[in-house]
Design a protein around this motif. Structure first.
Motif, PDB file in Angstrom:
ATOM      1  N   ALA A  57       0.832  -1.212   0.000  1.00  0.00           N
ATOM      2  CA  ALA A  57       0.000   0.000   0.000  1.00  0.00           C
ATOM      3  C   ALA A  57       0.863   1.258   0.000  1.00  0.00           C
ATOM      4  CB  ALA A  57      -0.936  -0.005   1.200  1.00  0.00           C
ATOM      5  N   ARG A  58       1.949   1.226   0.736  1.00  0.00           N
ATOM      6  CA  ARG A  58       2.864   2.373   0.776  1.00  0.00           C
ATOM      7  C   ARG A  58       3.445   2.626  -0.616  1.00  0.00           C
ATOM      8  NH1 ARG A  58       5.468   0.945   4.996  1.00  0.00           N
ATOM      9  NH2 ARG A  58       7.120  -0.189   3.931  1.00  0.00           N
ATOM     10  N   ALA A  59       3.898   1.567  -1.287  1.00  0.00           N
ATOM     11  CA  ALA A  59       4.486   1.709  -2.625  1.00  0.00           C
ATOM     12  C   ALA A  59       3.443   2.187  -3.644  1.00  0.00           C
ATOM     13  CB  ALA A  59       5.106   0.394  -3.066  1.00  0.00           C
ATOM     14  N   ALA A  60       2.249   1.606  -3.596  1.00  0.00           N
ATOM     15  CA  ALA A  60       1.197   2.000  -4.536  1.00  0.00           C
ATOM     16  C   ALA A  60       0.769   3.446  -4.304  1.00  0.00           C
ATOM     17  CB  ALA A  60       0.005   1.062  -4.412  1.00  0.00           C
ATOM     18  N   GLY A  61       0.642   3.842  -3.049  1.00  0.00           N
ATOM     19  CA  GLY A  61       0.289   5.225  -2.732  1.00  0.00           C
ATOM     20  C   GLY A  61       1.335   6.206  -3.224  1.00  0.00           C
ATOM     21  N   TYR A  62       2.597   5.847  -3.057  1.00  0.00           N
ATOM     22  CA  TYR A  62       3.689   6.700  -3.546  1.00  0.00           C
ATOM     23  C   TYR A  62       3.590   6.841  -5.069  1.00  0.00           C
ATOM     24  CZ  TYR A  62       8.337   8.352  -4.737  1.00  0.00           C
ATOM     25  OH  TYR A  62       9.384   9.072  -5.260  1.00  0.00           O
ATOM     26  N   THR A  63       3.394   5.716  -5.756  1.00  0.00           N
ATOM     27  CA  THR A  63       3.293   5.753  -7.217  1.00  0.00           C
ATOM     28  C   THR A  63       2.131   6.628  -7.659  1.00  0.00           C
ATOM     29  OG1 THR A  63       4.289   3.559  -7.411  1.00  0.00           O
ATOM     30  CG2 THR A  63       3.007   4.324  -9.296  1.00  0.00           C
ATOM     31  N   LEU A  64       0.955   6.431  -7.053  1.00  0.00           N
ATOM     32  CA  LEU A  64      -0.201   7.246  -7.429  1.00  0.00           C
ATOM     33  C   LEU A  64       0.034   8.716  -7.127  1.00  0.00           C
ATOM     34  CD1 LEU A  64      -3.071   7.523  -8.498  1.00  0.00           C
ATOM     35  CD2 LEU A  64      -3.902   6.990  -6.195  1.00  0.00           C
ATOM     36  N   SER A  65       0.660   9.022  -6.012  1.00  0.00           N
ATOM     37  CA  SER A  65       0.858  10.429  -5.621  1.00  0.00           C
ATOM     38  C   SER A  65       1.722  11.192  -6.618  1.00  0.00           C
ATOM     39  CB  SER A  65       1.467  10.514  -4.222  1.00  0.00           C
ATOM     40  OG  SER A  65       2.830  10.145  -4.235  1.00  0.00           O
ATOM     41  N   ARG A  66       2.529  10.494  -7.398  1.00  0.00           N
ATOM     42  CA  ARG A  66       3.425  11.112  -8.387  1.00  0.00           C
ATOM     43  C   ARG A  66       2.838  11.113  -9.802  1.00  0.00           C
ATOM     44  NH1 ARG A  66       5.673  12.677  -4.398  1.00  0.00           N
ATOM     45  NH2 ARG A  66       7.603  11.968  -3.490  1.00  0.00           N
ATOM     46  N   GLN A  67       1.680  10.518  -9.949  1.00  0.00           N
ATOM     47  CA  GLN A  67       1.090  10.303 -11.268  1.00  0.00           C
ATOM     48  C   GLN A  67       0.215  11.471 -11.695  1.00  0.00           C
ATOM     49  OE1 GLN A  67      -0.022   6.200 -11.906  1.00  0.00           O
ATOM     50  NE2 GLN A  67      -1.984   6.870 -12.730  1.00  0.00           N
ATOM     51  N   MET A  68       0.354  11.873 -12.925  1.00  0.00           N
ATOM     52  CA  MET A  68      -0.442  12.982 -13.462  1.00  0.00           C
ATOM     53  C   MET A  68      -1.744  12.508 -14.109  1.00  0.00           C
ATOM     54  SD  MET A  68       1.452  15.476 -12.570  1.00  0.00           S
ATOM     55  CE  MET A  68       0.634  16.829 -13.361  1.00  0.00           C
ATOM     56  N   GLU A  69      -1.725  11.300 -14.664  1.00  0.00           N
ATOM     57  CA  GLU A  69      -2.892  10.792 -15.384  1.00  0.00           C
ATOM     58  C   GLU A  69      -4.015  10.428 -14.416  1.00  0.00           C
ATOM     59  OE1 GLU A  69       0.079   9.218 -15.499  1.00  0.00           O
ATOM     60  OE2 GLU A  69       0.875   9.843 -17.422  1.00  0.00           O
ATOM     61  N   PRO A  70      -5.264  10.758 -14.784  1.00  0.00           N
ATOM     62  CA  PRO A  70      -6.394  10.353 -13.949  1.00  0.00           C
ATOM     63  C   PRO A  70      -6.581   8.840 -13.996  1.00  0.00           C
ATOM     64  CG  PRO A  70      -7.155  11.587 -15.869  1.00  0.00           C
ATOM     65  CD  PRO A  70      -5.671  11.557 -15.931  1.00  0.00           C
ATOM     66  N   VAL A  71      -7.223   8.309 -12.963  1.00  0.00           N
ATOM     67  CA  VAL A  71      -7.515   6.880 -12.895  1.00  0.00           C
ATOM     68  C   VAL A  71      -9.012   6.695 -12.644  1.00  0.00           C
ATOM     69  CG1 VAL A  71      -5.227   6.235 -12.054  1.00  0.00           C
ATOM     70  CG2 VAL A  71      -7.035   6.720 -10.413  1.00  0.00           C
ATOM     71  N   PRO A  72      -9.566   5.586 -13.145  1.00  0.00           N
ATOM     72  CA  PRO A  72     -10.952   5.283 -12.794  1.00  0.00           C
ATOM     73  C   PRO A  72     -11.013   4.850 -11.336  1.00  0.00           C
ATOM     74  CG  PRO A  72     -10.007   3.509 -14.121  1.00  0.00           C
ATOM     75  CD  PRO A  72      -8.973   4.605 -14.044  1.00  0.00           C
ATOM     76  N   VAL A  73     -11.996   5.365 -10.609  1.00  0.00           N
ATOM     77  CA  VAL A  73     -12.148   5.040  -9.191  1.00  0.00           C
ATOM     78  C   VAL A  73     -13.450   4.269  -8.999  1.00  0.00           C
ATOM     79  CG1 VAL A  73     -12.394   5.980  -6.857  1.00  0.00           C
ATOM     80  CG2 VAL A  73     -10.822   7.062  -8.476  1.00  0.00           C
ATOM     81  N   PHE A  74     -13.336   3.171  -8.246  1.00  0.00           N
ATOM     82  CA  PHE A  74     -14.458   2.283  -7.971  1.00  0.00           C
ATOM     83  C   PHE A  74     -14.628   2.148  -6.460  1.00  0.00           C
ATOM     84  CE2 PHE A  74     -12.548   1.179 -11.954  1.00  0.00           C
ATOM     85  CZ  PHE A  74     -13.614   0.953 -12.812  1.00  0.00           C
ATOM     86  N   ILE A  75     -15.871   2.109  -6.013  1.00  0.00           N
ATOM     87  CA  ILE A  75     -16.183   1.932  -4.600  1.00  0.00           C
ATOM     88  C   ILE A  75     -16.891   0.585  -4.448  1.00  0.00           C
ATOM     89  CG2 ILE A  75     -17.315   2.891  -2.556  1.00  0.00           C
ATOM     90  CD1 ILE A  75     -15.217   4.784  -3.826  1.00  0.00           C
ATOM     91  N   ARG A  76     -16.344  -0.254  -3.568  1.00  0.00           N
ATOM     92  CA  ARG A  76     -16.918  -1.589  -3.367  1.00  0.00           C
ATOM     93  C   ARG A  76     -18.306  -1.493  -2.752  1.00  0.00           C
ATOM     94  NH1 ARG A  76     -14.353  -6.678  -0.044  1.00  0.00           N
ATOM     95  NH2 ARG A  76     -16.138  -6.611   1.326  1.00  0.00           N
ATOM     96  N   GLN A  77     -19.256  -2.192  -3.352  1.00  0.00           N
ATOM     97  CA  GLN A  77     -20.638  -2.237  -2.880  1.00  0.00           C
ATOM     98  C   GLN A  77     -20.899  -3.501  -2.079  1.00  0.00           C
ATOM     99  OE1 GLN A  77     -22.704   0.670  -3.832  1.00  0.00           O
ATOM    100  NE2 GLN A  77     -20.527   1.074  -3.995  1.00  0.00           N
ATOM    101  N   GLU A  78     -20.291  -4.591  -2.502  1.00  0.00           N
ATOM    102  CA  GLU A  78     -20.364  -5.902  -1.858  1.00  0.00           C
ATOM    103  C   GLU A  78     -19.213  -6.697  -2.444  1.00  0.00           C
ATOM    104  OE1 GLU A  78     -23.672  -8.276  -4.338  1.00  0.00           O
ATOM    105  OE2 GLU A  78     -24.442  -6.484  -3.369  1.00  0.00           O
ATOM    106  N   PRO A  79     -18.939  -7.884  -1.946  1.00  0.00           N
ATOM    107  CA  PRO A  79     -17.791  -8.634  -2.475  1.00  0.00           C
ATOM    108  C   PRO A  79     -17.816  -8.746  -4.006  1.00  0.00           C
ATOM    109  CG  PRO A  79     -18.588  -9.706  -0.511  1.00  0.00           C
ATOM    110  CD  PRO A  79     -19.574  -8.596  -0.837  1.00  0.00           C
ATOM    111  N   ASP A  80     -16.727  -8.329  -4.610  1.00  0.00           N
ATOM    112  CA  ASP A  80     -16.502  -8.350  -6.064  1.00  0.00           C
ATOM    113  C   ASP A  80     -17.525  -7.556  -6.869  1.00  0.00           C
ATOM    114  OD1 ASP A  80     -14.777  -8.977  -8.175  1.00  0.00           O
ATOM    115  OD2 ASP A  80     -16.057 -10.639  -8.802  1.00  0.00           O
ATOM    116  N   ARG A  81     -18.106  -6.528  -6.271  1.00  0.00           N
ATOM    117  CA  ARG A  81     -19.021  -5.621  -6.985  1.00  0.00           C
ATOM    118  C   ARG A  81     -18.589  -4.202  -6.660  1.00  0.00           C
ATOM    119  NH1 ARG A  81     -20.381  -8.236 -10.720  1.00  0.00           N
ATOM    120  NH2 ARG A  81     -22.092  -6.874 -11.200  1.00  0.00           N
TER     121      ARG A  81
END
Length: 124
Positions: A57-81
Motif C-alpha cells: 500500500a505504501r508503494a502503490a500510494g507513492y506511485t499514485l501520488s506522483r502520477q499525473m494521469e487520472p484513474v478510474p475510481v471504484f467503490i466496493r458495494q459488496e464482495p466483487d461488486r
C-alpha cells in the motif's frame, strides 16, 4: 470504457485496465491504473484515498501520488461488486500524521498505520 455508477467485477476492471486483481491500487507498467476502494477503509472516497503502512500500500500510494494521469475510481458495494465513481486525478498528497489525522476518522486505522492520504479531484 466505464459507465458512471454502473457496477463492475474485479475481472471486468482488470480486463479493461490490467494490473493486479487483488490490489486496491492495481498497477500496470509502473502506473496505477485504477483505485478499487472499500468504503469502510476509505469513508471519504472517492475524494480521499487512505493508504495504510503495509509495504504494498505504501508503494502503490507513492506511485499514485506522483502520477499525473487520472484513474478510474471504484467503490466496493459488496464482495466483487464495485461501483464506478468516475475518473479522478491526484490533487495533493499528505504524509505527515498531523496532515492525515482529519482524513482517517472512521477508517479504523491509527495514525501509525497510515503512510499517506491522497486528495483526488474529479476529471470531466
Amino acid at each position: 470504457m466505464f459507465e458512471l455508477n454502473k457496477v463492475y467485477s474485479r475481472d471486468d476492471i482488470h480486463a479493461a485496465v490490467g494490473g493486479n486483481k487483488a490490489s486496491f491500487l492495481p498497477a500496470y507498467r509502473g502506473k496505477i491504473v485504477a483505485a478499487c476502494l472499500r468504503a469502510e477503509l476509505n469513508p471519504r472516497a472517492p475524494e480521499y484515498i487512505v493508504c495504510n503502512s503495509g509495504a504494498a500500500a505504501r508503494a502503490a500510494g507513492y506511485t499514485l501520488s506522483r502520477q499525473m494521469e487520472p484513474v478510474p475510481v471504484f467503490i466496493r458495494q459488496e464482495p466483487d461488486r464495485y461501483r464506478f465513481a468516475g475518473h479522478f486525478a491526484v490533487q495533493e498528497s499528505y504524509t505527515t500524521p498531523a496532515d492525515c489525522i482529519p482524513f482517517i476518522q472512521g477508517t479504523g486505522f491509527t495514525t501509525q498505520q497510515i503512510s499517506r492520504v491522497i486528495r483526488m479531484c474529479p476529471q470531466r
